[in-house]
Design a protein around this motif. Structure first.
Motif, PDB file in Angstrom:
ATOM      1  N   ILE B 125       1.327  -1.412  -0.306  1.00 14.46           N
ATOM      2  CA  ILE B 125       0.010   0.331   0.299  1.00 14.46           C
ATOM      3  C   ILE B 125       0.518   1.226  -0.041  1.00 14.46           C
ATOM      4  O   ILE B 125       2.603   0.827  -0.168  1.00 14.46           O
ATOM      5  CB  ILE B 125      -0.456   0.046   1.142  1.00 14.46           C
ATOM      6  N   ASP B 126       0.587   2.395   0.291  1.00 10.73           N
ATOM      7  CA  ASP B 126       1.187   3.643   0.222  1.00 10.73           C
ATOM      8  C   ASP B 126       0.492   4.692   0.874  1.00 10.73           C
ATOM      9  O   ASP B 126      -0.741   5.254   0.860  1.00 10.73           O
ATOM     10  CB  ASP B 126       1.329   4.016  -1.436  1.00 10.73           C
ATOM     11  N   VAL B 127       1.203   5.645   1.410  1.00 10.94           N
ATOM     12  CA  VAL B 127       1.134   6.696   1.992  1.00 10.94           C
ATOM     13  C   VAL B 127       0.061   7.327   1.707  1.00 10.94           C
ATOM     14  O   VAL B 127      -1.021   8.321   1.506  1.00 10.94           O
ATOM     15  CB  VAL B 127       1.999   7.382   2.850  1.00 10.94           C
ATOM     16  N   ALA B 128      -0.157   7.627  -0.114  1.00  7.21           N
ATOM     17  CA  ALA B 128      -0.632   8.205  -1.239  1.00  7.21           C
ATOM     18  C   ALA B 128      -1.912   8.123  -1.385  1.00  7.21           C
ATOM     19  O   ALA B 128      -3.153   9.024  -1.032  1.00  7.21           O
ATOM     20  CB  ALA B 128      -0.042   8.742  -2.487  1.00  7.21           C
ATOM     21  N   GLY B 129      -2.355   6.602  -1.030  1.00  8.79           N
ATOM     22  CA  GLY B 129      -3.911   6.272  -0.581  1.00  8.79           C
ATOM     23  C   GLY B 129      -4.545   6.344   0.667  1.00  8.79           C
ATOM     24  O   GLY B 129      -5.716   6.219   0.311  1.00  8.79           O
ATOM     25  N   GLY B 130      -3.758   6.881   1.472  1.00  9.89           N
ATOM     26  CA  GLY B 130      -4.738   7.942   2.612  1.00  9.89           C
ATOM     27  C   GLY B 130      -4.031   6.849   3.477  1.00  9.89           C
ATOM     28  O   GLY B 130      -4.209   5.820   3.675  1.00  9.89           O
ATOM     29  N   ASP B 131      -4.148   7.500   5.021  1.00  8.19           N
ATOM     30  CA  ASP B 131      -3.560   6.716   6.141  1.00  8.19           C
ATOM     31  C   ASP B 131      -4.877   6.247   7.231  1.00  8.19           C
ATOM     32  O   ASP B 131      -4.244   4.991   8.238  1.00  8.19           O
ATOM     33  CB  ASP B 131      -3.081   7.792   7.309  1.00  8.19           C
ATOM     34  N   ASP B 132      -5.997   6.127   6.188  1.00 10.16           N
ATOM     35  CA  ASP B 132      -7.113   5.537   7.058  1.00 10.16           C
ATOM     36  C   ASP B 132      -6.819   3.881   5.698  1.00 10.16           C
ATOM     37  O   ASP B 132      -7.760   2.978   6.547  1.00 10.16           O
ATOM     38  CB  ASP B 132      -8.107   6.151   7.183  1.00 10.16           C
ATOM     39  N   ILE B 133      -6.025   3.308   5.178  1.00  7.05           N
ATOM     40  CA  ILE B 133      -5.793   2.234   4.114  1.00  7.05           C
ATOM     41  C   ILE B 133      -5.938   1.270   5.380  1.00  7.05           C
ATOM     42  O   ILE B 133      -6.937   0.354   6.067  1.00  7.05           O
ATOM     43  CB  ILE B 133      -4.878   2.418   3.420  1.00  7.05           C
ATOM     44  N   PRO B 134      -4.678   1.496   6.730  1.00  7.63           N
ATOM     45  CA  PRO B 134      -4.765  -0.091   7.492  1.00  7.63           C
ATOM     46  C   PRO B 134      -6.162  -0.150   8.444  1.00  7.63           C
ATOM     47  O   PRO B 134      -6.441  -1.067   8.702  1.00  7.63           O
ATOM     48  CB  PRO B 134      -3.486   0.411   8.694  1.00  7.63           C
ATOM     49  N   ARG B 135      -6.686   1.098   9.058  1.00  4.12           N
ATOM     50  CA  ARG B 135      -7.770   0.299   9.797  1.00  4.12           C
ATOM     51  C   ARG B 135      -8.995  -0.086   9.259  1.00  4.12           C
ATOM     52  O   ARG B 135     -10.230  -0.308   9.783  1.00  4.12           O
ATOM     53  CB  ARG B 135      -8.127   2.489   9.723  1.00  4.12           C
ATOM     54  N   LYS B 136      -8.889   0.239   7.741  1.00  5.83           N
ATOM     55  CA  LYS B 136      -9.828  -0.377   7.016  1.00  5.83           C
ATOM     56  C   LYS B 136      -9.891  -1.993   6.926  1.00  5.83           C
ATOM     57  O   LYS B 136     -10.555  -2.672   6.424  1.00  5.83           O
ATOM     58  CB  LYS B 136     -10.560  -0.089   5.868  1.00  5.83           C
ATOM     59  N   ARG B 137      -8.916  -2.505   7.594  1.00  3.99           N
ATOM     60  CA  ARG B 137      -9.386  -4.159   7.583  1.00  3.99           C
ATOM     61  C   ARG B 137      -8.919  -4.927   6.453  1.00  3.99           C
ATOM     62  O   ARG B 137      -9.913  -5.972   6.965  1.00  3.99           O
ATOM     63  CB  ARG B 137      -9.782  -4.685   9.114  1.00  3.99           C
ATOM     64  N   GLY B 138      -8.051  -4.366   5.161  1.00  4.20           N
ATOM     65  CA  GLY B 138      -8.717  -5.208   4.131  1.00  4.20           C
ATOM     66  C   GLY B 138      -7.462  -6.874   4.619  1.00  4.20           C
ATOM     67  O   GLY B 138      -6.636  -6.884   4.611  1.00  4.20           O
ATOM     68  N   PRO B 139      -8.738  -7.916   3.947  1.00  5.18           N
ATOM     69  CA  PRO B 139      -8.185  -8.360   3.618  1.00  5.18           C
ATOM     70  C   PRO B 139      -6.465  -8.894   3.534  1.00  5.18           C
ATOM     71  O   PRO B 139      -5.664  -9.708   4.115  1.00  5.18           O
ATOM     72  CB  PRO B 139      -8.918  -9.600   3.122  1.00  5.18           C
ATOM     73  N   GLY B 140      -6.192  -8.460   2.277  1.00  5.62           N
ATOM     74  CA  GLY B 140      -4.866  -8.428   1.872  1.00  5.62           C
ATOM     75  C   GLY B 140      -3.556  -7.421   2.684  1.00  5.62           C
ATOM     76  O   GLY B 140      -2.627  -8.141   2.833  1.00  5.62           O
ATOM     77  N   ILE B 141      -4.805  -6.201   3.683  1.00  2.34           N
ATOM     78  CA  ILE B 141      -3.464  -5.988   4.958  1.00  2.34           C
ATOM     79  C   ILE B 141      -3.353  -6.935   6.163  1.00  2.34           C
ATOM     80  O   ILE B 141      -2.296  -7.250   6.830  1.00  2.34           O
ATOM     81  CB  ILE B 141      -4.266  -4.930   5.377  1.00  2.34           C
ATOM     82  N   LEU B 142      -4.894  -7.750   6.385  1.00  2.00           N
ATOM     83  CA  LEU B 142      -4.406  -8.393   7.275  1.00  2.00           C
ATOM     84  C   LEU B 142      -3.993  -9.776   7.522  1.00  2.00           C
ATOM     85  O   LEU B 142      -3.231 -10.428   8.307  1.00  2.00           O
ATOM     86  CB  LEU B 142      -5.864  -9.033   8.308  1.00  2.00           C
ATOM     87  N   GLN B 143      -4.277 -10.049   5.952  1.00  2.00           N
ATOM     88  CA  GLN B 143      -3.470 -11.753   6.049  1.00  2.00           C
ATOM     89  C   GLN B 143      -1.727 -12.105   5.153  1.00  2.00           C
ATOM     90  O   GLN B 143      -1.502 -13.144   4.943  1.00  2.00           O
ATOM     91  CB  GLN B 143      -4.443 -12.851   4.885  1.00  2.00           C
ATOM     92  N   CYS B 144      -1.617 -10.833   4.691  1.00  2.00           N
ATOM     93  CA  CYS B 144      -0.469 -10.745   3.700  1.00  2.00           C
ATOM     94  C   CYS B 144       0.449 -11.489   5.502  1.00  2.00           C
ATOM     95  O   CYS B 144       0.259 -10.376   6.497  1.00  2.00           O
ATOM     96  CB  CYS B 144       0.210  -9.853   3.258  1.00  2.00           C
ATOM     97  N   ASP B 145       1.966 -11.685   4.757  1.00  2.00           N
ATOM     98  CA  ASP B 145       2.970 -12.268   5.617  1.00  2.00           C
ATOM     99  C   ASP B 145       3.719 -10.921   5.707  1.00  2.00           C
ATOM    100  O   ASP B 145       4.660 -10.620   6.367  1.00  2.00           O
ATOM    101  CB  ASP B 145       4.177 -13.490   4.591  1.00  2.00           C
ATOM    102  N   LEU B 146       3.944 -10.157   4.834  1.00  2.00           N
ATOM    103  CA  LEU B 146       4.643  -9.072   4.839  1.00  2.00           C
ATOM    104  C   LEU B 146       3.925  -7.897   4.143  1.00  2.00           C
ATOM    105  O   LEU B 146       3.443  -7.975   3.006  1.00  2.00           O
ATOM    106  CB  LEU B 146       6.306  -9.200   4.318  1.00  2.00           C
ATOM    107  N   LEU B 147       3.509  -6.942   5.156  1.00  2.00           N
ATOM    108  CA  LEU B 147       2.613  -5.894   4.768  1.00  2.00           C
ATOM    109  C   LEU B 147       3.926  -4.799   4.141  1.00  2.00           C
ATOM    110  O   LEU B 147       4.342  -4.071   4.901  1.00  2.00           O
ATOM    111  CB  LEU B 147       1.755  -5.155   5.936  1.00  2.00           C
ATOM    112  N   VAL B 148       3.933  -4.428   3.213  1.00  2.00           N
ATOM    113  CA  VAL B 148       4.322  -2.937   3.033  1.00  2.00           C
ATOM    114  C   VAL B 148       3.983  -2.091   2.196  1.00  2.00           C
ATOM    115  O   VAL B 148       2.743  -1.464   1.298  1.00  2.00           O
ATOM    116  CB  VAL B 148       4.791  -3.382   1.298  1.00  2.00           C
TER     117      VAL B 148
END
Lengths: 151, 205
Positions: B125-148
């Motif tokens: 993900i990237d900061v320009a997408g908004g700092d609320d992205i992690p808060r939205k708890r998408g499966p990609g963010i929750l389940q990946c082995d490494l979040l970049v």
């Protein structure tokens, strides 16, 4: 660190196979059977690191056509064995109100939940904290369209 | 069947920097002596594969393109056969191959990889997408082995509170790893290479 890794590249067999069971039985008496616990959701993995219950670090790299299972024997030596234990799968048991089953099924599919069906209930595999599943159906639970059974 | 090369997925939203991460990772992995190849996924073109070939980072025969033809997650999760066949063909063509990086087409926060396809996967993900992205708890963010979290150099320009974004990402991932990068300058990319080498090549720097 790497030199201490136990490299595993095949599944030797099932611990229930008579020949293996006999040897494992003897090793177990001496406390030499180590266990690697793998979550159900991680069973398809072919390459990963794991640590046994006795602290042995394993580097597991299996052939692509191999799939781990409960009781898979990964190492069998004269003085040591390593066996896979699959973690228990928790399920959320949901009962849809009359007329809501289709919609609940659609919701589960849209959210990519892993599900099973049993006796008119929808069973949802709990792969992330259960609160996250319940949050997605909060309104339906409150309105009685879905009931959480058994807790 | 042999165990073949390790397979690592790279997923994430459109424009988050997946291809830029690949461009930064490839020379670093090659410098570590890793024998690697790449599979890119695009909707209806070979754009990302062509970009990598033009960059001359790898022999062009080591860059394969898969056209998803539909939502990108369908070919990395629901039916990853096309990508599995592409990876198998790379294993056959390059017997000493150690690592195949599989870049998904840009998708949404629900995108995840099938573990039948990959051994380990990153979500960018990237900061320009908004700092609320992690808060939205998408499966990609929750389940990946490494979040970049990429483009961290932009956070002041787009009004993003980076420390808070990081804290929230840590909270929703319950301690699973996160790396901040600026792929254009290479910041943090060595940490990504370290994580991949440790997890699936069993090599530590």
């Amino acid at each position: 660190m790497t030199s201490q890794l136990c490299h595993i590249e095949r599944i030797i067999g099932d611990r229930a196979e008579p020949g293996l069971a006999h040897r494992l039985h003897h090793l177990a008496h001496e406390g030499r059977v180590e266990t690697v616990t793998v979550a159900v959701a991680d069973l398809p993995r072919r390459r990963f690191r794991a640590v046994t219950d006795q602290g042995t670090e394993c580097a597991i790299a299996l052939p692509r056509d191999t799939r781990l299972f409960d009781g898979a024997v990964l190492l069998l030596e004269d003085d040591r064995a390593i066996v896979v234990k699959v973690g228990e799968q928790e399920w959320l048991k949901l009962r849809p109100a009359e007329g809501f089953a289709l919609e609940l099924g659609y919701l589960a599919g849209n959210l990519h939940w892993r599900v099973r069906f049993a006796d008119g209930h929808l069973l949802v595999a709990v792969d992330v904290p259960r609160e996250r599943y319940l949050a997605r159906i909060e309104e339906h639970l409150a309105a009685g369209r879905v009931t959480l059974v058994d807790g | 069947m042999s165990k073949g090369a390790a397979r690592v997925g790279i997923g994430g939203p459109v424009g988050s920097g997946k291809t830029a991460l690949l461009e930064a990772l490839i020379p670093r992995l090659k410098a570590r002596g890793v024998d690697l190849a790449v599979i890119t996924n695009d909707l209806v073109t070979h754009e990302d594969a062509e970009r990598l070939r033009r960059a001359n980072l790898l022999d062009p025969s080591r860059v394969l393109a898969v056209e998803a033809g539909a939502c990108p997650h369908t070919v990395i999760r629901e039916d990853p056969t096309l990508n599995m066949e592409a990876a198998d063909s790379l294993d056959r063509a390059f017997p000493g191959l150690q690592l195949i990086l599989i870049e998904s087409g840009g998708d949404n926060l629900a995108s995840t990889f099938s573990l039948d396809l990959v051994d380990y996967w990153l979500f960018v993900i990237d900061v320009a997408g908004g700092d609320d992205i992690p808060r939205k708890r998408g499966p990609g963010i929750l389940q990946c082995d490494l979040l970049v979290i990429n483009k961290v150099d932009l956070h002041e320009h787009v009004g993003v509170d980076l420390p808070r974004m990081l804290e929230e990402a840590k909270a929703v991932r319950a301690g699973r790893p996160i790396v901040c990068t600026n792929c254009r300058k290479g910041d943090g990319v060595d940490q990504v290479a370290d994580a991949i080498c440790h997890a699936v090549l069993f090599q530590d720097a």
